[in-house]
Design an enzyme around this catalytic site. Structure first.
Site, PDB file in Angstrom:
ATOM      1  N   HIS A  91     -30.259 -16.606  -3.277  1.00 54.12           N
ATOM      2  CA  HIS A  91     -30.263 -16.816  -4.730  1.00 54.12           C
ATOM      3  C   HIS A  91     -28.831 -17.092  -5.238  1.00 54.12           C
ATOM      4  O   HIS A  91     -28.293 -16.337  -6.060  1.00 54.12           O
ATOM      5  CB  HIS A  91     -30.870 -15.611  -5.460  1.00 54.12           C
ATOM      6  CG  HIS A  91     -31.309 -15.941  -6.877  1.00 54.12           C
ATOM      7  ND1 HIS A  91     -32.431 -15.395  -7.457  1.00 54.12           N
ATOM      8  CD2 HIS A  91     -30.770 -16.759  -7.817  1.00 54.12           C
ATOM      9  CE1 HIS A  91     -32.544 -15.866  -8.691  1.00 54.12           C
ATOM     10  NE2 HIS A  91     -31.547 -16.690  -8.934  1.00 54.12           N
ATOM     11  N   ARG A 150     -37.680 -20.179  -8.894  1.00 52.46           N
ATOM     12  CA  ARG A 150     -38.075 -18.786  -8.715  1.00 52.46           C
ATOM     13  C   ARG A 150     -39.068 -18.707  -7.556  1.00 52.46           C
ATOM     14  O   ARG A 150     -39.919 -19.591  -7.386  1.00 52.46           O
ATOM     15  CB  ARG A 150     -38.759 -18.242  -9.982  1.00 52.46           C
ATOM     16  CG  ARG A 150     -37.830 -17.960 -11.138  1.00 52.46           C
ATOM     17  CD  ARG A 150     -36.922 -16.750 -10.877  1.00 52.46           C
ATOM     18  NE  ARG A 150     -36.098 -16.414 -12.019  1.00 52.46           N
ATOM     19  CZ  ARG A 150     -34.855 -16.870 -12.234  1.00 52.46           C
ATOM     20  NH1 ARG A 150     -34.292 -17.690 -11.358  1.00 52.46           N
ATOM     21  NH2 ARG A 150     -34.179 -16.494 -13.300  1.00 52.46           N
TER      22      ARG A 150
HETATM   23  P1  NDP Z   1     -35.521 -25.396 -19.111  1.00 53.20           P
HETATM   24  O1  NDP Z   1     -36.342 -24.468 -19.928  1.00 53.20           O
HETATM   25  O2  NDP Z   1     -34.430 -26.166 -19.768  1.00 53.20           O
HETATM   26  O3  NDP Z   1     -36.495 -26.482 -18.419  1.00 53.20           O
HETATM   27  C1  NDP Z   1     -37.759 -26.150 -17.959  1.00 53.20           C
HETATM   28  C2  NDP Z   1     -38.494 -27.435 -17.583  1.00 53.20           C
HETATM   29  O4  NDP Z   1     -39.729 -27.070 -16.942  1.00 53.20           O
HETATM   30  C3  NDP Z   1     -38.864 -28.286 -18.789  1.00 53.20           C
HETATM   31  O5  NDP Z   1     -38.711 -29.656 -18.486  1.00 53.20           O
HETATM   32  C4  NDP Z   1     -40.345 -27.973 -19.010  1.00 53.20           C
HETATM   33  O6  NDP Z   1     -41.109 -29.009 -19.577  1.00 53.20           O
HETATM   34  C5  NDP Z   1     -40.790 -27.749 -17.579  1.00 53.20           C
HETATM   35  N1  NDP Z   1     -42.017 -26.936 -17.532  1.00 53.20           N
HETATM   36  C6  NDP Z   1     -42.199 -25.669 -17.957  1.00 53.20           C
HETATM   37  N2  NDP Z   1     -43.471 -25.277 -17.767  1.00 53.20           N
HETATM   38  C7  NDP Z   1     -44.114 -26.349 -17.212  1.00 53.20           C
HETATM   39  C8  NDP Z   1     -45.445 -26.583 -16.791  1.00 53.20           C
HETATM   40  N3  NDP Z   1     -46.396 -25.633 -16.919  1.00 53.20           N
HETATM   41  N4  NDP Z   1     -45.754 -27.797 -16.287  1.00 53.20           N
HETATM   42  C9  NDP Z   1     -44.815 -28.759 -16.188  1.00 53.20           C
HETATM   43  N5  NDP Z   1     -43.510 -28.599 -16.567  1.00 53.20           N
HETATM   44  C10 NDP Z   1     -43.176 -27.404 -17.074  1.00 53.20           C
HETATM   45  O7  NDP Z   1     -34.948 -24.550 -17.891  1.00 53.20           O
HETATM   46  P2  NDP Z   1     -33.594 -24.758 -17.048  1.00 53.20           P
HETATM   47  O8  NDP Z   1     -33.554 -26.174 -16.599  1.00 53.20           O
HETATM   48  O9  NDP Z   1     -32.443 -24.225 -17.788  1.00 53.20           O
HETATM   49  O10 NDP Z   1     -33.865 -23.771 -15.811  1.00 53.20           O
HETATM   50  C11 NDP Z   1     -34.997 -23.922 -14.989  1.00 53.20           C
HETATM   51  C12 NDP Z   1     -35.191 -22.693 -14.131  1.00 53.20           C
HETATM   52  O11 NDP Z   1     -34.218 -22.671 -13.088  1.00 53.20           O
HETATM   53  C13 NDP Z   1     -34.986 -21.357 -14.838  1.00 53.20           C
HETATM   54  O12 NDP Z   1     -36.143 -20.965 -15.532  1.00 53.20           O
HETATM   55  C14 NDP Z   1     -34.669 -20.424 -13.686  1.00 53.20           C
HETATM   56  O13 NDP Z   1     -35.845 -19.810 -13.227  1.00 53.20           O
HETATM   57  C15 NDP Z   1     -34.124 -21.341 -12.601  1.00 53.20           C
HETATM   58  N6  NDP Z   1     -32.729 -21.052 -12.280  1.00 53.20           N
HETATM   59  C16 NDP Z   1     -32.407 -20.671 -11.011  1.00 53.20           C
HETATM   60  C17 NDP Z   1     -31.109 -20.411 -10.678  1.00 53.20           C
HETATM   61  C18 NDP Z   1     -30.738 -20.051  -9.281  1.00 53.20           C
HETATM   62  O14 NDP Z   1     -29.620 -19.616  -9.023  1.00 53.20           O
HETATM   63  N7  NDP Z   1     -31.598 -20.229  -8.307  1.00 53.20           N
HETATM   64  C19 NDP Z   1     -30.027 -20.498 -11.661  1.00 53.20           C
HETATM   65  C20 NDP Z   1     -30.477 -20.936 -12.961  1.00 53.20           C
HETATM   66  C21 NDP Z   1     -31.776 -21.189 -13.250  1.00 53.20           C
HETATM   67  P3  NDP Z   1     -40.843 -29.504 -21.083  1.00 53.20           P
HETATM   68  O15 NDP Z   1     -39.502 -30.184 -21.022  1.00 53.20           O
HETATM   69  O16 NDP Z   1     -41.925 -30.448 -21.367  1.00 53.20           O
HETATM   70  O17 NDP Z   1     -40.830 -28.252 -21.922  1.00 53.20           O
HETATM   71  C1  OXD Z   2     -30.794 -17.694 -13.810  1.00 49.79           C
HETATM   72  C2  OXD Z   2     -30.557 -17.303 -12.440  1.00 49.79           C
HETATM   73  O1  OXD Z   2     -31.955 -17.845 -14.197  1.00 49.79           O
HETATM   74  O2  OXD Z   2     -29.418 -16.909 -12.136  1.00 49.79           O
HETATM   75  O3  OXD Z   2     -29.821 -17.856 -14.559  1.00 49.79           O
HETATM   76  O4  OXD Z   2     -31.452 -17.369 -11.595  1.00 49.79           O
END
Ligand code: NDP
Ligand code: OXD
Length: 308
Positions: A271, A223
């Site tokens: 995006h 993001r």
């Molecule tokens: P998940 O919730 O599965 O994973 C999030 C990860 O981030 C976890 O490992 C978590 O740690 C870690 N995390 C969260 N907060 C912190 C912090 N404060 N410090 C350190 N680590 C942290 O999410 P996804 O993998 O499914 O997706 C990740 C992001 O990708 C989404 O939130 C979205 O914003 C973005 N995205 C973007 C897309 C695009 O087209 N550009 C498409 C899809 C997603 P822990 O494992 O310890 O909880």
């Molecule tokens: C998502 C994205 O979070 O599309 O799924 O960015």
């Protein structure tokens, strides 16, 4: 069973048809302002503030995306109703491709060669070694862990950073704020796959990005709000960072006047690093609705306190 849908995209009809096929016995309705239509489930993306107002019997609310930052900003989920997000749902392979490509582009210096072609400059750069090109993945969740494994399979050392310590085969784990400086200091490419939450907003700033070794690269596919744009630009301008691949921005579409568009060390996309796949997403949501109807647990429930 009644399912309320809000899908403000050009292919809304495709989504509705896919839900009708996946849940043939359900009554589906597209949300519209006016009297409340009491539903059992709601599925939405970019919801309006009032979408769930007055819903009294909702069993779950489905976010039709992986990230829930936009939804949590837009509306309040009724107390006791689980908010369920998409888990991979076809986005994982796309993320692997996008990040793998970005890493290889930097490793093989195709970014530099593109610049040279524009200047008709014939110059060969010395080869780099995989073992001295460590890729650090911030966020080792559903997508981050997949990407880490894929980059590892390309032959690069991979480090991962998450909130709690995670074990991903072949990936050196780092966790929490105390281990962040050591993580940053040892990586040549930073890949961001963190959710945008109150804890992570602005995390990629002058201080943190400045801890990366000189000549490092940044790939942000999470993001835009995670990055302080001016800090990233300053570090690119002074050569501390060698390049940035950016798929997400604080304001989308990225305003035409933003410096990212014209910066020679920025490669950007609109995006699209991982687009939502209609069939995969609807199949996942329908499968979870069926589980909930049978009284079984589902994964992907958002922790509203943590914001992801
Ligand atoms: P998940 O919730 O599965 O994973 C999030 C990860 O981030 C976890 O490992 C978590 O740690 C870690 N995390 C969260 N907060 C912190 C912090 N404060 N410090 C350190 N680590 C942290 O999410 P996804 O993998 O499914 O997706 C990740 C992001 O990708 C989404 O939130 C979205 O914003 C973005 N995205 C973007 C897309 C695009 O087209 N550009 C498409 C899809 C997603 P822990 O494992 O310890 O909880
Ligand atoms: C998502 C994205 O979070 O599309 O799924 O960015």
């Amino acid at each position: 069973m009644k399912v309320l849908l809000y899908i403000p995209s050009k292919n809304a009809d495709e989504w509705h048809a896919a839900f009708a096929r996946a849940l043939p016995k359900a009554e589906l309705r597209a949300w519209a302002p006016g009297p409340v239509w009491q539903a059992d489930y709601a599925a939405f993306w970019y919801p309006p503030r009032e979408l769930l107002d007055g819903q009294t019997r909702l069993k779950a609310a489905f976010n039709l995306g992986a990230g829930v930052d936009g939804t949590l900003k837009a509306l309040t989920v009724p107390p006791g109703v689980p908010l369920v997000r998409l888990e991979d749902a076809g986005m994982g392979p796309q993320m692997e491709e996008y990040v793998g490509w970005a890493v290889l582009r930097y490793f093989r210096r195709f970014d530099d060669y593109a610049g040279q072609q524009a200047r008709a400059e014939w110059k060969v750069h010395r080869p780099r070694r995989h073992e001295s090109f460590t890729v650090g993945v911030m966020g080792l969740g559903v997508l981050g862990a997949r990407v880490a494994r894929a980059v590892r399979a390309l032959g690069f050392p991979v480090w991962g950073w998450s909130a709690s310590a995670k074990s991903v085969e072949g990936v050196r784990p780092f966790a929490g704020a105390t281990e962040l400086p050591a993580f940053l200091a040892g990586i040549q490419v930073l890949v961001c796959l963190l959710p945008l939450t109150p804890d992570t907003a602005g995390l990629l700033n002058r201080t943190t990005l400045g801890k990366l070794p000189r000549g490092a690269y940044v790939v942000n596919v999470a993001r835009g709000g995670l990055v302080v744009d001016e800090d990233l630009l300053a570090l690119l301008d002074d050569g501390h960072l060698a390049g940035a691949t950016l798929d997400v921005f604080r304001e989308e579409p990225l305003p035409a006047s933003h410096r990212f568009w014209s910066h020679p060390r920025v490669f950007l996309t609109p995006h699209c690093s991982a687009l939502t796949m209609v069939e995969d997403s609807v199949a996942q949501v329908a499968g979870k609705i069926e589980r909930l109807e049978r009284g079984q647990p589902v994964t992907g429930i958002v922790d509203l306190e943590r914001g992801y």
